[in-house]
Design a protein around this motif. Structure first.
Motif, PDB file in Angstrom:
ATOM      1  N   ALA A 130       0.963  -1.088   0.003  1.00  0.00           N
ATOM      2  CA  ALA A 130       0.025   0.061  -0.102  1.00  0.00           C
ATOM      3  C   ALA A 130       0.951   1.284  -0.145  1.00  0.00           C
ATOM      4  O   ALA A 130       0.539   2.295  -0.748  1.00  0.00           O
ATOM      5  CB  ALA A 130      -0.923   0.183   1.286  1.00  0.00           C
ATOM      6  N   SER A 181       2.405   1.613  -3.250  1.00  0.00           N
ATOM      7  CA  SER A 181       1.232   1.868  -4.457  1.00  0.00           C
ATOM      8  C   SER A 181       0.784   3.477  -4.343  1.00  0.00           C
ATOM      9  O   SER A 181       0.792   4.260  -5.314  1.00  0.00           O
ATOM     10  CB  SER A 181       0.166   1.247  -4.171  1.00  0.00           C
ATOM     11  N   ALA A 182       1.060   4.114  -2.879  1.00  0.00           N
ATOM     12  CA  ALA A 182       0.591   5.448  -2.731  1.00  0.00           C
ATOM     13  C   ALA A 182       1.926   6.345  -3.284  1.00  0.00           C
ATOM     14  O   ALA A 182       1.678   7.546  -3.833  1.00  0.00           O
ATOM     15  CB  ALA A 182       0.529   5.796  -1.254  1.00  0.00           C
ATOM     16  N   LYS A 199      -5.053   4.612   0.419  1.00  0.00           N
ATOM     17  CA  LYS A 199      -3.820   3.526   0.719  1.00  0.00           C
ATOM     18  C   LYS A 199      -3.043   3.868   1.905  1.00  0.00           C
ATOM     19  O   LYS A 199      -2.837   2.596   2.838  1.00  0.00           O
ATOM     20  CB  LYS A 199      -2.733   3.454  -0.346  1.00  0.00           C
ATOM     21  N   ASP A 248      -5.557   2.532   4.500  1.00  0.00           N
ATOM     22  CA  ASP A 248      -5.445   1.106   4.571  1.00  0.00           C
ATOM     23  C   ASP A 248      -4.296   0.935   5.746  1.00  0.00           C
ATOM     24  O   ASP A 248      -4.364  -0.177   6.323  1.00  0.00           O
ATOM     25  CB  ASP A 248      -5.164   0.329   3.071  1.00  0.00           C
TER      26      ASP A 248
END
Length: 298
Positions: A225, A228-229, A253, A256
């Motif tokens: 996450a 990805s961010a 993200k 999360d």
């Protein structure tokens, strides 16, 4: 024809990020966020920030200065510390307002948020807010009356009438969304690091909690996450048309990661003393800010 994209910050961004990282580490010694998030005297004084020129790190003169990508790098490092000082609002304000640059002290702005306006760090003594960003004109104002924001406790904001809002160009609004998201990314990285350290020390059945497969999987998901961010914010800083979407994706993200951090801390993750809620609350406000900016400027 393919267009190349440089995903790295410029030398200004690299040096700025390194300097802020060092400032955060020296000031906090990476102590638990709960030990300083609500102190009346933050671990970094505004005088030390201003004397080092960090409030002017975003200023562009004669076409030279920090890029949006650079701001993402610097905001990320500042977010890791979760320090209650208005560095990022001031950096943005002085980047986009000549009036703000004339002010020696901290400067913030008013953001439309759910039928109200949110002024980050509006409760800080001596802070001003600027009425316009990105266009010529505008003035510096003293804080209007309002109620202290009870969600993002680190930002020490003020919620006030929706009529009190800083006018922004679309480009400025996109940078604000990216910087808020990048600050959240730094906070998510901090939560991940704290969670990894916690599961190394916490034991059950005579074994470190981190050795359990389920815990490993959760932390692996948190690491994905975070990556990805980061990717989303790099993309959004290079592709203006993707800025709002990238910022909101990155903040989701980060939320999360905060949820996983709370789970891996077990019951302690919900306690005030552990302090996981300080970045988590910041993420929630950042999500509303980014969504609000897109509604107005998207």
């Amino acid at each position: 024809m393919r267009h190349s994209m440089n995903t790295m910050p410029t030398e200004i961004g690299q040096m700025g990020a390194e300097g802020i990282r060092d400032l955060v580490k020296r000031a906090t010694a990476l102590a638990p966020i709960a030990t300083y998030a609500e102190q009346s005297e933050p671990p970094v004084s505004w005088a030390s920030i201003a004397s080092a020129g960090w409030d002017l790190a975003g200023v562009v003169e004669d076409g030279e200065g920090a890029t949006s990508r650079d701001l993402v790098s610097m905001a990320r490092e500042w977010g890791y510390g979760c320090i209650p000082q208005p560095l990022l609002p001031t950096l943005l304000a002085k980047r986009h307002s000549a009036v703000a640059r004339e002010c020696d002290g901290p400067v913030t702005f008013a953001l439309a948020l759910g039928g109200q306006s949110l002024i980050p760090f509006g409760t800080v003594d001596g802070i001003s807010f600027v009425t316009t960003l990105g266009d010529n004109g505008g003035t510096l104002m003293s804080m209007p009356r309002g109620e202290q924001d009870g969600v993002d406790l680190v930002a020490r904001g003020v919620r006030t009438s929706a009529e009190v809002t800083t006018s922004m160009t679309e480009g400025v609004a996109k940078e604000v969304a990216l910087v808020f998201a990048a600050e959240a990314l730094g906070g998510a990285e901090r939560l991940l690091a704290d969670s990894i350290e916690f599961v190394k020390q916490r034991t059950q059945f005579g074994r470190p909690v981190g050795s359990f497969q389920a815990v490993k999987h959760k932390l692996a998901n948190a690491a994905v996450a975070v990556e990805s961010a980061e990717t989303a914010l790099i993309w959004g800083s290079q592709r203006s048309e993707e800025a709002f979407r990238s910022a909101m994706f990155a903040i989701d993200k980060c939320i999360d990661v905060a949820e996983i951090a709370t789970q891996t801390h077990g019951g302690l993750g919900f306690t005030w003393e552990v302090g996981l809620h300080f970045p988590f609350r910041k993420f929630l406000v950042a999500a509303h800010v980014a969504a609000g900016l897109e509604t107005v400027h998207g």
